[in-house]
Design an enzyme around this catalytic site. Structure first.
Site, PDB file in Angstrom:
ATOM      1  CD  GLU A  15      -0.109  34.558 -44.239  1.00  0.00           C
ATOM      2  OE1 GLU A  15       0.340  33.880 -43.299  1.00  0.00           O
ATOM      3  OE2 GLU A  15       0.091  35.784 -44.321  1.00  0.00           O
ATOM      4  CG  ASP A  53      -5.211  36.898 -38.632  1.00  0.00           C
ATOM      5  OD1 ASP A  53      -4.600  37.495 -39.535  1.00  0.00           O
ATOM      6  OD2 ASP A  53      -4.654  36.455 -37.608  1.00  0.00           O
TER       7      ASP A  53
END
Length: 557
Positions: free
Chosen positions: A190, A15
């Site tokens: 997302e 991430d």
């Protein structure tokens, strides 16, 4: 010509959120249930990287005790406001996903210096994960996040919402507004980030789930609140076998059927972009390198960089002209800036904490570990088992290579079967291998043996026990080679005995986990005492090195 070799952040570093401040580049990555939280990486040339430190280093910022594996810190967003001279870090603490409810809290911390100190956390909201902060030209700040929709009959996970953040009041103001339900039909929307360029707001998101169907998609609008136009070439980055499959509402994040044998970098997605001081563009994205034999990503989800360019009509594209992530990428036109090589052995002599060493859920503190109780040693006081979600005395670092040798030397004299200490390859409380010293009532003396957890099933490898009645010091070694694990022990550090048979290290992976977890393997040292929690072990050193041979061990049987 310098080249970027991917992944630039190997091992469990998912991430990525990348920014540039002056001549320095910083990437923040998720740390999940590990402490300290949010690892900060630094580079001057996008080729060479180092771990600078962590933003969340105290319980008041990060309370993780009792959180399930793969909970904790999800998808941080790092940003910098040049006018203020302030770094902002937005992060999620995922507390539970039970029942599909996704109980979480989103916070912001700030700092004047990337190395801290970072402020106490400020609560933002709890509506969904992957929050990020956009600083607009007019000075206003906007929080984005994926709004989780848990309702039966509605599409999961939900939509991207935006709400203003007032930095003076330290709170969200106004109402949250939905601005996107996805730029494609890949599903699992997302990881939103907004960038402004040439009058357009560009919304960069991840779609397809964080497994083998993952991708980076982009859309744009002249208005912050949309509507957003999808890039006709979406996804701009992916490793999926087939692109643009309609998977809206499909809750399977891993999507193993999307594994692409033609791509080394799998699961490519969750991107953020940065412009160099020379006007070149790059995107940092999540990826994984599964072992082909078992298609298991034991190193976890990693971070890679791809070179990008803008088209004449204002869309961002990979410089290679396609959407497959590359292992080797042209570096920017910057002077090379390598960092000094790091020592492979931590001797615990400096009195300072090694930046690569982490603990599980709870901070590294004198209550259970000490570098001062016996100078030159790390003393660990035994607490709960490796199956615990609360107070473990475990110190570990990321496994970053498919071939690695890990070694330690420990002084430990167990007096009953409750007391253990040793070396572990650890994925989570349900999946680990543990080469431990413990007291055997069968042999009437201390022994070395293997304890393992295989998707929650506990096994003691009794046939592999090695009695060590007179050993004052015990050397322990783990040799990992392309998905296999072999344990060794020694009384002098020169002559080694293999303990047990060859083990399957690749099980320490997302793909093998039956719990739906998605972190990465660690190697570390630990101590347990479930009787009085007083027994301690003294570790003389902890060594981690990449190896090219199966083993450097001189072995006897």
């Amino acid at each position: 010509m310098y080249m970027i070799q991917n992944p630039v952040l190997p091992g469990f570093n998912p991430d990525p959120s990348i920014i540039r401040v002056g001549e320095d580049y910083y990437i923040a990555t998720s740390t999940f249930e590990w402490f300290p939280g949010v690892q900060i990486h630094n580079s001057r040339d996008l080729v060479h990287w180092r771990v600078l430190g962590y933003a969340l280093d105290r319980p008041s910022q990060l309370d993780l005790k009792g959180i399930e594996a793969s909970g904790g810190v999800w998808a941080p967003c790092l940003s910098y406001n040049e006018k203020e001279g302030i770094f902002y870090l937005i992060y999620t603490i995922m507390r539970s996903t039970n029942g599909g409810a996704f109980d979480l809290d989103n916070y912001v911390v700030t700092a004047n210096n990337i190395e801290g100190p970072w402020s106490e956390r400020i609560y933002l909201n709890s509506s969904g994960f992957d929050p990020s902060l956009f600083h607009d030209d007019d000075g206003r700040k906007w929080l984005l996040n994926l709004e989780w929709d848990f309702r039966q009959g509605y599409e999961h996970p939900g939509s991207i919402v935006i709400q203003e953040y007032d930095a003076k009041l330290q709170t969200l103001v106004g109402e949250a507004r939905s601005i996107s339900r996805g730029a494609t039909d890949m599903g699992c929307l997302e990881a939103p980030h907004i960038y402004k360029r040439n009058g357009y707001y560009y919304l960069v998101t991840a779609e397809g789930g964080t497994g083998f169907g993952h991708g980076v998609v982009i859309s744009r609008s002249r208005d912050l609140f949309g509507p957003y136009e999808s890039d006709p070439c979406n996804p701009i980055i992916t490793s999926a076998r087939e692109i643009n499959l309609n998977r809206r509402g499909v809750d399977d994040y891993l999507k193993p059927y999307q594994y692409n044998p033609d791509s080394i970098l799998q699961k490519s997605g969750h991107g953020s972009i940065v412009e160099t001081q020379t006007g070149e563009w790059y995107i940092a994205h999540l990826c994984a390198r599964p072992l082909k034999s078992e298609v298991r990503s034991m190193l976890g989800r990693e971070t890679a960089l791809q070179r990008c360019q803008w088209t004449e009509d204002g869309w961002l594209r990979m410089a290679n002209g396609g959407n497959r992530a590359e292992m080797t990428v042209e570096a920017p036109k910057l002077e090379a800036h390598p960092f000094a090589a790091e020592a492979i052995r931590e001797d615990f002599d400096s009195g300072k904490w090694n930046v690569h060493l982490n603990s599980l859920r709870v901070p590294l503190e004198e209550a259970w570990m000490s570098l001062e109780a016996r100078p030159g040693y790390l003393r660990l006081r035994g607490r709960e088992s490796l199956f615990s979600l609360h107070e473990q005395s475990l110190v570990a670092r990321r496994l970053q290579h498919f071939r690695a040798t890990v070694e330690t030397c420990v002084e430990f004299q167990p007096e009953n079967f409750h007391e253990m200490a040793g070396l572990t390859l650890f994925y989570d409380q349900n999946m680990f291998y543990y080469l431990r010293i413990y007291y055997s009532e069968t042999f009437g003396c201390p022994c070395i043996g293997i304890l393992s957890a295989d998707n929650g099933k506990r096994t003691e490898w009794l046939e592999s026990r090695v009695p060590i009645p007179d050993w004052e010091r015990v050397y322990l070694r783990a040799v990992i080679h392309d998905g296999t694990l072999n344990f060794y022990c020694s009384s002098d550090g020169s002559l080694w005995w293999q303990v047990g048979t060859e083990l399957d290290a690749s099980k320490c992976s997302d793909e093998y986990s039956s719990s739906g977890h998605f972190t990465g393997a660690f190697v570390g040292i630990c101590c347990q005492d479930s009787y009085r929690k007083r027994k301690y072990a003294d570790f003389d050193y902890f060594e981690y090195k990449e190896t090219t041979e199966t083993t450097e061990t001189t072995m006897t049987t």
